[in-house]
Motif scaffolding. Sequence first.
Motif, PDB file in Angstrom:
ATOM      1  N   LEU A  82     -54.456 -15.535  -6.120  1.00  0.00           N
ATOM      2  CA  LEU A  82     -53.601 -16.365  -5.264  1.00  0.00           C
ATOM      3  C   LEU A  82     -54.225 -16.545  -3.880  1.00  0.00           C
ATOM      4  O   LEU A  82     -54.155 -17.641  -3.297  1.00  0.00           O
ATOM      5  N   SER A  83     -54.849 -15.493  -3.364  1.00  0.00           N
ATOM      6  CA  SER A  83     -55.543 -15.643  -2.079  1.00  0.00           C
ATOM      7  C   SER A  83     -56.779 -16.529  -2.232  1.00  0.00           C
ATOM      8  O   SER A  83     -57.157 -17.238  -1.296  1.00  0.00           O
ATOM      9  N   PHE A  84     -57.409 -16.501  -3.412  1.00  0.00           N
ATOM     10  CA  PHE A  84     -58.514 -17.414  -3.697  1.00  0.00           C
ATOM     11  C   PHE A  84     -58.084 -18.855  -3.482  1.00  0.00           C
ATOM     12  O   PHE A  84     -58.763 -19.636  -2.808  1.00  0.00           O
ATOM     13  N   GLY A 137     -49.587 -16.434   5.370  1.00  0.00           N
ATOM     14  CA  GLY A 137     -48.810 -17.531   4.804  1.00  0.00           C
ATOM     15  C   GLY A 137     -48.462 -18.591   5.831  1.00  0.00           C
ATOM     16  O   GLY A 137     -48.665 -19.790   5.611  1.00  0.00           O
ATOM     17  N   PHE A 138     -47.957 -18.148   6.992  1.00  0.00           N
ATOM     18  CA  PHE A 138     -47.589 -19.118   8.025  1.00  0.00           C
ATOM     19  C   PHE A 138     -48.817 -19.709   8.712  1.00  0.00           C
ATOM     20  O   PHE A 138     -48.759 -20.823   9.245  1.00  0.00           O
ATOM     21  N   TRP A 153     -48.807 -24.279  -1.890  1.00  0.00           N
ATOM     22  CA  TRP A 153     -49.386 -22.927  -1.979  1.00  0.00           C
ATOM     23  C   TRP A 153     -48.548 -21.926  -1.189  1.00  0.00           C
ATOM     24  O   TRP A 153     -48.337 -20.792  -1.639  1.00  0.00           O
ATOM     25  N   PHE A 154     -48.072 -22.300  -0.013  1.00  0.00           N
ATOM     26  CA  PHE A 154     -47.275 -21.398   0.818  1.00  0.00           C
ATOM     27  C   PHE A 154     -46.037 -20.911   0.072  1.00  0.00           C
ATOM     28  O   PHE A 154     -45.686 -19.726   0.133  1.00  0.00           O
ATOM     29  N   CYS A 159     -43.316 -16.252  -2.546  1.00  0.00           N
ATOM     30  CA  CYS A 159     -42.514 -15.775  -3.680  1.00  0.00           C
ATOM     31  C   CYS A 159     -43.213 -14.682  -4.498  1.00  0.00           C
ATOM     32  O   CYS A 159     -42.538 -13.847  -5.105  1.00  0.00           O
ATOM     33  N   LEU A 160     -44.519 -14.662  -4.538  1.00  0.00           N
ATOM     34  CA  LEU A 160     -45.235 -13.828  -5.503  1.00  0.00           C
ATOM     35  C   LEU A 160     -46.002 -12.657  -4.900  1.00  0.00           C
ATOM     36  O   LEU A 160     -46.479 -11.801  -5.653  1.00  0.00           O
ATOM     37  N   VAL A 161     -46.120 -12.589  -3.584  1.00  0.00           N
ATOM     38  CA  VAL A 161     -47.006 -11.599  -2.959  1.00  0.00           C
ATOM     39  C   VAL A 161     -46.205 -10.617  -2.117  1.00  0.00           C
ATOM     40  O   VAL A 161     -45.165 -10.960  -1.558  1.00  0.00           O
TER      41      VAL A 161
END
Length: 502
Positions: free
Chosen positions: A52-54, A147-148, A247-248, A253-255
């Motif tokens: 996800l960070s990728f 994220g922000f 993506w945000f 939601c997932l991290v």
Amino acid sequence: MKSPVSDLAPSDGEEGSDRTPLLQRAPRAETASEDGFQAPVCCSARYNLAFLSFFGFFVLYSLRVNLSVALVDMVDSNTTAKDNRTSYECAEHSAPIKVLRNQTGKKYQWDAETQGWILGSFFYGYIITQIPGGYVASRSGGKLLLGFGVLGTAVFTLFTPLAADFGFGALVALRALEGLGEGVTFPAMHAMWSSWAPPLERSKLLSISYAGAQLGTVVSLPLSGVICYYMNWTYVFYFFGLVGIIWFILWICLVSDTPETHKTITPYEKEYILSSLKNQLSSQKSVPWIPMLKSLPLWAIVVAHFSYNWTFYTLLTLLPTYMKEVLRFNIQENGFLSAVPYLGCWLCMILSGQAADNLRARWNFSTLWVRRVFSLIGMIGPAIFLVAAGFIGCDYSLAVAFLTISTTLGGFCSSGFSINHLDIAPSYAGILLGITNTFATIPGMIGPIIARSLTPENTIGEWQTVFCIAAAINVFGAIFFTLFAKGEVQNWAISDHRGHRN
């Protein structure tokens, strides 16, 4: 069986020292965890974070580089013709391509100097938030900060067409704000990996995570060109901005910031991660700024990071100009060719990450040995081919080949100095990356200016000087890092002054 080297604890009066000779193979004592078990990779929370960070860094670099393509369509061609600096040492390689394209995008009267300020303004915001981003992430976690950071950059990107209409000043200010948002992302990600990456999986996880930046460049360069051709340049910013917002939502939601707060992680994987890191993290509430800034291993990373980025930005911004104005072939006529070097770097980052951790885990090479060797390959290799690119004369094919090889070899650094922050001070990795990336942003700000001052006539000889300077800086950084880098947690980075030997 544990290595004698690994059992040596540094005294309280000195930072942890690695007695491994410069490039000598050393036996290592690291195990996957305290009990010797390793959690599965498939569907694991730590690898979900990596992927996800990728995609997050894919989006970030897409947002960063799309302007360099769109700007060609934003500027009135009659304005750029006045600033033509094309050299005639080489024969014309390319002919005008007649393509039916959309011409509805608004044009602006921006000369070459104005365009330089627009492209460079990003770095003036980017450099400001590096250290503050690392500090905040080390205190409150990197999830929301990263994220922000991406969300802010994406939202500002959506307003790029509006800012361009307001004028040059508004667009420069907007790009600087985008830089402020992106500036926190790498330190925040490093801070998160300090809680998520087991020592023997750091190279794999971080190389996957940060390789998204290279793939973002690979995809966004040609895709931005296609959008400009068949729609108009405004849709470049709308498209990538919306992708960033999507993506945000997934990221939020997932991290989770740590394994302890992750909702779906298995108890087995959580125990594996926590047990592998329990001797490396500090419980200090205050940041040891003075010992940190006096640490020679940190400055070894600073010098390497600065040196590598000097060559990286030379390749990213100046070699295409060299091809256009000296070799007289506009590389932007072929989006695939302009992206090939970064595709090579992306592949090299992924493969080198796997190789680095295999060398450490299966072949018992020390962490320091791996970091040194991979940094040497990733810095001296690009320097050699960068110099070669300046001495090939007017051979465009060799120029593309040398550019590709040079950029590809740079991918080795992702498992070299780029993640050494986590080796020497995992608790403060975000702050350390903020410090090193602050210095490493300077080449992006001054490198193109210096290169322009050295090439008033745009001759091949002048550009050879530019490439040789960049290569020399890269070689110096590689040697400095090899001499002074360390591979274990430093005394100042842990509260009880007992280092965990890598």
